[in-house]
Scaffold this motif. Structure first.
Motif, PDB file in Angstrom:
ATOM      1  N   VAL A 223      30.763  46.036  20.364  1.00  0.00           N
ATOM      2  CA  VAL A 223      31.702  45.766  21.456  1.00  0.00           C
ATOM      3  C   VAL A 223      32.847  46.774  21.404  1.00  0.00           C
ATOM      4  N   GLN A 224      33.103  47.441  22.521  1.00  0.00           N
ATOM      5  CA  GLN A 224      34.184  48.430  22.599  1.00  0.00           C
ATOM      6  C   GLN A 224      35.451  47.841  23.218  1.00  0.00           C
ATOM      7  N   GLU A 225      35.257  46.982  24.195  1.00  0.00           N
ATOM      8  CA  GLU A 225      36.397  46.488  24.984  1.00  0.00           C
ATOM      9  C   GLU A 225      36.002  45.180  25.649  1.00  0.00           C
ATOM     10  N   ILE A 226      36.937  44.229  25.729  1.00  0.00           N
ATOM     11  CA  ILE A 226      36.720  42.982  26.467  1.00  0.00           C
ATOM     12  C   ILE A 226      37.803  42.898  27.531  1.00  0.00           C
ATOM     13  N   ARG A 227      37.392  42.759  28.765  1.00  0.00           N
ATOM     14  CA  ARG A 227      38.348  42.677  29.859  1.00  0.00           C
ATOM     15  C   ARG A 227      37.811  41.735  30.926  1.00  0.00           C
ATOM     16  N   GLY A 228      38.506  41.565  32.037  1.00  0.00           N
ATOM     17  CA  GLY A 228      37.959  40.702  33.058  1.00  0.00           C
ATOM     18  C   GLY A 228      38.781  40.736  34.317  1.00  0.00           C
ATOM     19  N   HIS A 229      38.212  40.138  35.363  1.00  0.00           N
ATOM     20  CA  HIS A 229      38.890  40.043  36.651  1.00  0.00           C
ATOM     21  C   HIS A 229      39.422  38.624  36.800  1.00  0.00           C
ATOM     22  N   ILE A 230      40.583  38.521  37.434  1.00  0.00           N
ATOM     23  CA  ILE A 230      41.220  37.218  37.632  1.00  0.00           C
ATOM     24  C   ILE A 230      41.108  36.845  39.104  1.00  0.00           C
ATOM     25  N   GLY A 231      40.579  35.666  39.386  1.00  0.00           N
ATOM     26  CA  GLY A 231      40.346  35.246  40.763  1.00  0.00           C
ATOM     27  C   GLY A 231      41.614  34.816  41.476  1.00  0.00           C
ATOM     28  N   ALA A 232      41.478  34.481  42.764  1.00  0.00           N
ATOM     29  CA  ALA A 232      42.621  34.065  43.576  1.00  0.00           C
ATOM     30  C   ALA A 232      43.207  32.752  43.045  1.00  0.00           C
ATOM     31  N   ASP A 233      42.403  31.986  42.326  1.00  0.00           N
ATOM     32  CA  ASP A 233      42.876  30.722  41.744  1.00  0.00           C
ATOM     33  C   ASP A 233      43.551  30.925  40.394  1.00  0.00           C
ATOM     34  N   GLY A 234      43.703  32.193  39.969  1.00  0.00           N
ATOM     35  CA  GLY A 234      44.390  32.477  38.715  1.00  0.00           C
ATOM     36  C   GLY A 234      43.527  32.258  37.484  1.00  0.00           C
ATOM     37  N   LYS A 235      42.237  31.968  37.689  1.00  0.00           N
ATOM     38  CA  LYS A 235      41.344  31.801  36.542  1.00  0.00           C
ATOM     39  C   LYS A 235      40.483  33.047  36.355  1.00  0.00           C
ATOM     40  N   VAL A 236      39.786  33.107  35.217  1.00  0.00           N
ATOM     41  CA  VAL A 236      38.888  34.234  34.967  1.00  0.00           C
ATOM     42  C   VAL A 236      37.743  34.213  35.979  1.00  0.00           C
ATOM     43  N   ALA A 237      37.645  35.240  36.803  1.00  0.00           N
ATOM     44  CA  ALA A 237      36.541  35.321  37.763  1.00  0.00           C
ATOM     45  C   ALA A 237      35.297  35.897  37.086  1.00  0.00           C
ATOM     46  N   GLU A 238      35.508  36.780  36.137  1.00  0.00           N
ATOM     47  CA  GLU A 238      34.375  37.336  35.395  1.00  0.00           C
ATOM     48  C   GLU A 238      34.867  38.037  34.136  1.00  0.00           C
TER      49      GLU A 238
END
Lengths: 72, 72, 72, 72, 72, 72, 72, 72, 72, 72, 72, 72
Positions: free
Chosen positions: L44-59
């Motif tokens: 694993v090099q990096e862990i990141r993610g997108h945050i949805g309009a509801d403020g939760k992790v979208a992915e």
């Protein structure tokens, strides 16, 4: 030339220019040429700058390593 | 002064002192002054030291980069 | 010797040899001896090389920091 | 307290002192206290400084991350 | 000014511009000026960008740390 | 001594002191001496600390690597 | 699109241009388009260059990671 | 949206959860939403945790950078 | 074997040899075998060395992490 | 050749050899030649190895980046 | 407790689990408890894993640093 | 198998999943299997993610290096 024993030296310099990042690199090289042997290549280590009273970039400061061959 | 084309050089030195980390930095600067132009700033790269036979710090060794302006 | 105020300088050089990594380090040290004070130790920063037309290593290039004491 | 859902914030500040590295850390904390919630811990990111006209350390500049709990 | 106790804050922002790296830095500074105190200097952390459907750079995204003095 | 085959071990410890960074290093060394062979040198990995309810440094925590020779 | 299972690939390329850093990035992207799927974004890894016999920048060499979605 | 001048801010927060790494990330985001603008993405900086008296993970502590667009 | 719960330990050692980098690695492993369980793999952390009065490499010092399985 | 627009690709490979570090580099290059265009240079990323049941180095594993020009 | 002179030790271990990253951390802690003093906290250094013949994750391998207080 | 000359290739991919970090790793591996030879391990090099309009992790977006042996 490859394969021949030889040695290079790396020195770290900072070039400053009000115009651009490339301008700061050129400033550094122009002046380094005066005190160092013929330069071969450079590597950018850091890009930073000063911010003027108007909130704009007053100058770019680019930290470089420049390398040149040491002749006997 | 900001905005004017100019160039700085960075050199790496190690100061040693039996007293403290600040002492090792001061040692480095005092002696660097003899062989280099007027110094402007320093950055600590590494803090290390030797341990004496009594298990205490025998000396602090501080690796610094010091920078100074190159005049034409 | 430990505990006495003193100062070392580190310089960055690149040694090149067609033979081996150790060969490149030795090349660097032999030539550095001509222009620098008595060297004390070295640290390998990077190991790289050029690949010849035959797809083999044409030369090893080893980037080193070498350190030596600055006398008054 | 461990095991309870909660959240901390980290902010990056630079403390400056003419006296010592510890002095620069204390300066940073004293002033951060005025604009931030109760601080919990700090981590030193960088130690640097300015060199005066006399070649001595004019001031220590210590870059810190300070952390504090965000209350609802 | 050097030698006086004081404190700076560093914040991390990302400027975006379709034109150039310098353009992205200027965008970041112009907008940061609205919500932050008088800025002093910046450090580039990362240079990245988006690639358009035509395979060209659609925009430069430059991650910066900008620093400014905290007044009492 | 140089040139003789030998082996050192590095262990990572954290020293804590309410007084200073040097104090935290000395604390670590004093106690490490009880459970480890004769120590030779140390390298500072991290400087951090806890902030008390009064907003001042409650203690310095210094992460060190200490090295010592392994005898047969 | 967010939230859908998918996979991207990152490849590392070096673009070269005599003109500017942005020019080197554009060169890399133009040619990468010929052998890779539709590119999405890039990250600059390293900025370096060759210095000509006249002591000026002969070319900028920019090491990039470019990313693109892998379709089934 | 790409190609338009704009600016993002990154802040560093730590989420804590007794359940899992993902739980700690969600905790951080839920609370950050209260004091920050609409968040866009996060990057994990560090994963750590506290160990309970029973020798098991008492809580996961995840250091994140979260980014959000700064509107005029 | 893969898929079974198990635990490894990593320790950091420094091997020294007057002959070569590989020699320093072998020295470290031979002696580590005496005080540690059956070793599985190693990772080179640092390559350095001492320079003799004749300006040649007096010894190579290689910092390694060696790993081995912890049995119940 | 310098100054002409062009593009290189970097790929990451691991060479394995029971003999030496240089042997592992040569193994990697020999086989890479079969599936890649003419290689230009390499950079060592990591040196590691497996330890045999006799406690000696069973093999050296060298992680390399190799670079080659992409022709139209 | 803060402010009292004390010392912690950090050791590096690798936990393995077929189930999850958290599972690998728990494996490491359960077994570490047998040979080490009461553990206080852990820091994840690296997350990696083995891929089975079916192309799925056969096991997660998590490299941790665990810390514990050294009592007199 | 250890001790035999051989070569591995590392490629960098990003897996995306709305569910968990482990889910993103599995997504990456499932699809990589279609276009690459038999995979051996991942880092694993990096862990990141997108945050949805509801403020939760979208992915979750996990950057991996996967390695596989290159056969002749």
């Amino acid at each position: 030339m490859y394969g021949k024993d030889r040695i290079y030296k790396k020195v770290e310099i900072i070039g400053v220019s009000a115009v651009s990042i490339e301008g700061a690199i050129e400033t550094a090289l122009v002046r380094a040429r005066n005190s160092l042997d013929k330069l071969s290549w450079f590597e950018v280590q850091e890009i930073r700058g000063h911010i003027g009273a108007d909130g704009k970039v007053a100058e770019y400061q680019v930290v470089l390593k420049v390398s040149f061959e040491l002749k006997d």
